[in-house]
Scaffold this active site. Structure first.
Site, PDB file in Angstrom:
ATOM      1  CG  HIS A 109      -0.975   1.709   8.380  1.00 13.46           C
ATOM      2  ND1 HIS A 109       0.087   0.838   8.512  1.00 13.46           N
ATOM      3  CD2 HIS A 109      -1.692   1.589   9.532  1.00 13.46           C
ATOM      4  CE1 HIS A 109       0.014   0.234   9.689  1.00 13.46           C
ATOM      5  NE2 HIS A 109      -1.058   0.666  10.314  1.00 13.46           N
ATOM      6  CD  GLU A 128      -1.073  -0.502  13.535  1.00 13.52           C
ATOM      7  OE1 GLU A 128      -0.171  -1.109  12.930  1.00 13.52           O
ATOM      8  OE2 GLU A 128      -1.968   0.142  12.949  1.00 13.52           O
ATOM      9  CB  CYS A 172       0.132  -2.629   7.638  1.00 13.55           C
ATOM     10  SG  CYS A 172       0.158  -1.693   6.084  1.00 13.55           S
TER      11      CYS A 172
END
EC number: 2.3.1.-
Length: 288
Positions: A109, A128, A172
């Site tokens: 991630h 995020e 991501c």
């Protein structure tokens, strides 16, 4: 073969020749061809590109720093290394910088941190791209917060904010890279969010700022790659001025852009924009 991420100098400043040595042209061309095929046959949403982005990210970061030297983009391969990297930029008198941060310990991630030094105070905001309800984002946020607190950086103010613009499982990395560039390009628009972070208005420092509270702070250009139509509409309901704003050189508004990148996946309208962004960024690494 692409070199392991841990073995690559990722602080920027490498030459074009050194950048090209991170990945062969032939391998990159094959990757791009497969990515384009995935979009054409509709399999893109169900493919996992995480490991590929982890391997290509160092070259992308170097390329970005070569193009925008004042961007000060850093790739941090583990939250454990973040505090010393921040300490270094402070001691070097850097006023503004970005950090793409990876989970570390074999994790895949990514998130991105925007750093500003204002009147002797340090503001760090972790963006995020997905939300903190998932294991990856939650773990990376916890590790990052713990690392910053452990090092006790002087007069440092840290907040976490969720954009909730990612719907696919493995984007991501490319989202974080695109956001890092946007944080640099739109840096003048981000003064208020950093000032509110320093004042303690943005968050309590413990809980992440939810996306509906973040939306008023950010220009519409931050939402170009939003994958879900519902999420895009939520932003535009909060920021109606963004509806008619042109967001690219094609003279598209954000809604035009979504419609032009729309795909139906499992009965839902989703944008393939960020997958096209990955291809475009990978192509910048190709050498003639």
């Amino acid at each position: 073969m692409i070199g392991p991420i841990s073995q690559i100098n990722i602080s920027g400043g490498l030459s074009e020749k050194e950048t090209s040595s991170l990945i062969s042209n032939e391998e990159l061309k094959n990757i791009i061809t497969q990515l384009e095929t995935d979009i054409s046959d509709g399999s893109w949403f169900h493919k996992n590109y995480s490991r590929m982005d982890v391997e290509v990210m160092p070259a992308l970061v170097i390329q970005a720093n070569n193009k925008y030297p004042e961007m000060n983009l850093n790739l941090v391969t583990s939250p454990l290394d973040l505090s010393i990297e921040i300490k270094n930029v402070i001691e070097n008198g850097v006023r503004s910088s970005r950090f793409i941060i990876n989970m570390g310990e074999g994790g895949i991630h990514f998130s991105v941190i925007d750093y500003k030094h204002i009147n002797g105070k340090t503001s760090l905001i972790l963006f995020e791209p997905a939300n903190f309800n998932s294991m990856g984002p939650a773990m990376l946020a916890i590790r990052t917060k713990t690392a910053i607190e452990r090092y006790q950086l002087p007069d440092c103010h840290f907040s976490m904010v969720e954009m909730d613009i990612q719907r696919s499982s493995s984007e991501c990395g490319i989202f974080s890279f695109a956001l890092a560039k946007k944080l640099y390009i739109e840096r003048d628009s981000l003064l208020k969010i950093h000032e509110d972070n320093i004042k303690g208005i943005l968050s309590d420092g413990e809980n992440p700022l939810p996306h509906d509270k973040l939306d008023p702070y950010l220009p519409v250009t931050f939402y170009k790659h939003t994958q879900g139509k519902k999420r895009l509409n939520e932003y535009l309901n909060t920021n109606p001025q963004g509806v008619g704003t042109v967001v690219n050189k094609k003279n598209e508004t954000i809604v035009n852009r979504f419609d032009n990148n729309k795909s139906i996946v499992d009965g839902k309208e989703l944008s393939v924009s960020v997958h096209k962004k990955r291809i475009a960024e990978y192509k910048t690494l190709l050498k003639v």
